[in-house]
Scaffold this motif. Structure first.
Motif, PDB file in Angstrom:
ATOM      1  N   ILE A 143       0.839  -1.203   0.000  1.00 10.54           N
ATOM      2  CA  ILE A 143       0.000   0.000   0.000  1.00 10.54           C
ATOM      3  C   ILE A 143       0.871   1.248   0.000  1.00 10.54           C
ATOM      4  O   ILE A 143       0.589   2.209  -0.738  1.00 10.54           O
ATOM      5  CB  ILE A 143      -0.976  -0.029   1.198  1.00 10.54           C
ATOM      6  N   PRO A 153      -6.274   5.247  -2.416  1.00 11.20           N
ATOM      7  CA  PRO A 153      -7.084   4.172  -1.824  1.00 11.20           C
ATOM      8  C   PRO A 153      -8.583   4.446  -1.938  1.00 11.20           C
ATOM      9  O   PRO A 153      -9.023   5.580  -1.851  1.00 11.20           O
ATOM     10  CB  PRO A 153      -6.635   4.143  -0.366  1.00 11.20           C
ATOM     11  N   VAL A 163      -8.655  -3.317   0.322  1.00 11.78           N
ATOM     12  CA  VAL A 163      -8.694  -1.939  -0.161  1.00 11.78           C
ATOM     13  C   VAL A 163      -8.285  -1.956  -1.638  1.00 11.78           C
ATOM     14  O   VAL A 163      -7.462  -2.771  -2.055  1.00 11.78           O
ATOM     15  CB  VAL A 163      -7.769  -1.011   0.671  1.00 11.78           C
ATOM     16  N   LEU A 165      -6.519   0.225  -4.523  1.00 10.99           N
ATOM     17  CA  LEU A 165      -5.677   1.407  -4.786  1.00 10.99           C
ATOM     18  C   LEU A 165      -5.709   1.618  -6.297  1.00 10.99           C
ATOM     19  O   LEU A 165      -5.502   0.664  -7.056  1.00 10.99           O
ATOM     20  CB  LEU A 165      -4.255   1.190  -4.284  1.00 10.99           C
TER      21      LEU A 165
END
Length: 169
Positions: A143, A153, A163, A165
């Motif tokens: 991340i 995100p 998540v 991105l």
């Protein structure tokens, strides 16, 4: 394209990374590569905890259809696989999803950054409007790299442990 015809990518550490499309003949070497990826990274890549990557998981990597999926391998100057990257396109070709793994002893050398840049350029050249990575929220290293590379995100609807991105072109 043979390894001799590979594209050489720069890394921030100066590590030489020769990248070429994966081939069916790479299956055994790719299986050995995934044994040298950290347990967490293997889990994050395949969203499953396993000591080994199965032949069923290797097959789509080495048998990319070159239409909806592209698969690339990064090699060290000794000819060893040190990175794997897959780029999968949606049906419209507007979005490409990336997944990258780096061998444990080459992490922190810019190999993942180089692969992410390369896959992003491949998607953009193909006409994608957006590149995404689906990450476990636990995968803070990936991340962080993606955010450093301009990815933003977004929530993954239906699974708060993940998540998305994304970066648009």
């Amino acid at each position: 394209m043979s390894l001799n015809d590979a594209i050489t990518l720069p890394t921030r550490s100066g590590t030489r990374l020769d990248v070429r499309p994966a081939r069916e003949t790479d299956a055994e070497a790719l299986s050995q590569f995934f044994e040298q990826v950290t347990d967490d990274d293997r889990r994050f890549r395949f969203f499953a905890a396993a000591d080994r990557v199965s032949p069923q998981q290797i097959a789509p990597i080495v048998k990319a259809d070159h239409y909806q999926t592209e698969s690339w391998l990064g090699f060290s100057d000794r000819g060893e696989i040190i990175a794997s990257g897959v780029l999968a396109y949606d049906d419209e070709g507007d979005t490409g999803e990336v997944a990258i793994s780096v061998r444990a002893d080459h992490k922190g050398q810019g190999v993942g950054w180089a692969m992410l840049d390369f896959l992003g350029r491949q998607a953009e050249q193909r006409g994608c409007k957006r590149v995404i990575a689906i990450e476990s929220r636990e995968n803070s290293a990936a991340i962080e790299v993606e955010r450093d590379k301009g990815f933003i995100p977004e929530p993954f609807i239906g699974d708060p442990a993940l998540v998305i991105l994304s970066r648009t072109f």
